[in-house]
Motif scaffolding. Structure first.
Motif, short mmCIF file in Angstrom:
data_model
loop_
_atom_site.label_atom_id
_atom_site.label_comp_id
_atom_site.label_asym_id
_atom_site.label_seq_id
_atom_site.Cartn_x
_atom_site.Cartn_y
_atom_site.Cartn_z
N LEU A 109 -15.10 1.82 -1.61
CA LEU A 109 -14.43 2.45 -1.92
C LEU A 109 -12.60 2.72 -2.15
CD1 LEU A 109 -15.90 5.40 -0.33
CD2 LEU A 109 -15.80 5.05 -2.49
N THR A 110 -12.37 1.97 -1.15
CA THR A 110 -11.09 1.96 -1.01
C THR A 110 -10.00 0.25 0.17
OG1 THR A 110 -8.49 2.83 -0.14
CG2 THR A 110 -10.41 3.96 0.59
N TRP A 111 -9.53 0.10 0.48
CA TRP A 111 -8.86 -0.74 1.00
C TRP A 111 -7.96 -0.01 2.38
CZ3 TRP A 111 -9.59 -5.89 1.23
CH2 TRP A 111 -9.72 -6.23 -0.15
N SER A 112 -7.85 1.16 2.44
CA SER A 112 -7.53 2.08 3.41
C SER A 112 -8.21 2.41 4.08
CB SER A 112 -6.51 3.74 2.90
OG SER A 112 -5.40 2.83 1.19
N ARG A 113 -7.97 2.92 5.88
CA ARG A 113 -9.09 3.35 6.27
C ARG A 113 -9.20 4.80 6.14
NH1 ARG A 113 -9.93 1.22 11.37
NH2 ARG A 113 -8.04 -0.51 11.38
N ILE A 114 -10.43 5.33 5.75
CA ILE A 114 -10.90 6.21 6.13
C ILE A 114 -11.39 6.87 7.10
CG2 ILE A 114 -10.42 5.99 3.36
CD1 ILE A 114 -13.14 5.69 2.54
N PRO A 119 -16.20 9.49 3.35
CA PRO A 119 -15.74 9.13 1.69
C PRO A 119 -14.88 10.14 0.74
CG PRO A 119 -17.62 8.39 2.09
CD PRO A 119 -17.28 8.80 3.45
N ASP A 134 -12.25 11.49 1.69
CA ASP A 134 -11.15 10.89 1.61
C ASP A 134 -10.57 10.31 0.96
OD1 ASP A 134 -10.59 12.41 4.48
OD2 ASP A 134 -11.36 10.93 5.53
N ALA A 135 -11.85 9.59 -0.06
CA ALA A 135 -11.39 7.88 -0.81
C ALA A 135 -11.75 9.15 -2.83
CB ALA A 135 -12.26 6.62 -0.68
N VAL A 136 -12.23 9.39 -2.85
CA VAL A 136 -13.02 10.32 -3.59
C VAL A 136 -13.52 11.24 -4.02
CG1 VAL A 136 -13.55 7.57 -5.02
CG2 VAL A 136 -15.41 9.23 -3.79
N LYS A 142 -12.86 -0.94 -4.68
CA LYS A 142 -11.68 -1.87 -4.01
C LYS A 142 -11.64 -3.38 -5.12
CE LYS A 142 -12.94 -3.33 0.41
NZ LYS A 142 -12.98 -3.42 1.63
N GLN A 162 -9.02 -3.08 -6.81
CA GLN A 162 -7.23 -2.97 -6.00
C GLN A 162 -6.58 -4.30 -5.38
OE1 GLN A 162 -8.50 0.01 -3.28
NE2 GLN A 162 -9.13 1.49 -4.80
#
Length: 267
Positions: free
Chosen positions: A152-157, A160, A162-164, A189, A192
């Motif tokens: 989903l993302t490079w960021s820590r979540i 899910p 928190d991302a979409v 990702k 990104q």
């Protein structure tokens, strides 16, 4: 002279060559196994006994109590090869993979590396379903596209969501085409920029960033745009910090291979 017994390994090689994974084969339903499996006499295979099996969970997308509700003895059937049992040479088949012709055609023409766009249909703790533009309706899932949490993302979540969110438009890269599950696995990702590529700070530098997560063994602090590092609890020396708080830290160690940054409070 007694003929040598056939080499089991050679027999397996022959079966694997004759029935490669992903190949679509046809046959006739010959019976039912004790566990609800369906026995299949494959076209062109040994006519002495059924040598193909459709496990119960690979028979149909529809719910059923008894496999006899879905197929009957003597019925012609089309299925995808899922593997060959090493011990017996039995061919494991998935009728479910070929059951929805529109879905199967869609999956077969999709390629790894394709960039696809769609709408988030459902968000779960195990991943995200996406209705991809141009996909046929899925017989069981809210969408044919699926995003695994790490993609989903490079960021820590923490979740899910928190991302979409449902209804959000997303674009990603196809990483897996899974006829077994009937889905296209997509990575957001992959499109990104890796935040580690933008990390300019080095060992010994003092930087300031927000605390992104507080855990029993320490706190994570954002370093740069998205990379995060850990300040171990033992280095906090009793200092109480909370999420969102700006914290000045010194970079103690950067391990780019393991993607880990060790931090300590700034002097």
């Amino acid at each position: 002279m007694t003929e040598a017994a056939p080499d089991p390994l050679e027999r397996l090689r022959e079966r694997l060559a004759a029935f490669p994974d992903g190949e679509v084969r046809t046959g006739t339903v010959a019976g039912f196994g004790e566990r609800g499996d369906v026995l299949v006499q494959l076209d062109g295979d040994d006519p002495q006994a059924p040598t193909g099996t459709i496990p119960r969970h690979l028979l149909s997308w529809a719910a059923f109590e008894d496999p006899g509700e879905v197929v009957s003895i003597g019925q012609r059937i089309t299925a995808e090869v899922s593997g060959v049992v090493e011990r017996t040479g039995e061919v494991v088949l998935s009728a479910r993979a070929c059951e929805d012709e529109a879905l199967y055609r869609y999956l077969r023409r999709t390629r790894r590396g394709d960039v696809v766009t769609g709408t988030v249909a459902a968000v779960h703790n195990f991943g995200v379903f996406v209705r991809l533009d141009g996909e046929p309706s899925h017989p069981a899932y809210p969408g044919t596209g699926f995003i695994r949490v790490p993609d989903l993302t490079w960021s820590r979540i923490d979740h899910p969501e928190d991302a979409v969110r449902p209804g959000q438009r997303v674009t990603g890269e196809v990483v897996v085409i899974d006829t077994y599950q009937g889905e296209v696995v997509v990575s957001l990702k992959a499109l990104q920029e890796d935040p580690w590529d933008r990390l300019t700070a080095g060992t010994g530098d003092v930087v300031a960033g927000p605390v992104t997560k507080v855990v029993p063994f320490g706190v994570f602090v954002r370093v740069g745009e998205a990379a995060e590092g850990l300040v171990h609890a033992s280095d906090l020396d009793g200092q109480v910090v909370s999420e969102g708080q700006e914290l000045a830290v010194r970079i103690v160690e950067i391990d780019r291979m393991l993607r880990r940054i060790r931090l300590a409070p700034a002097d």
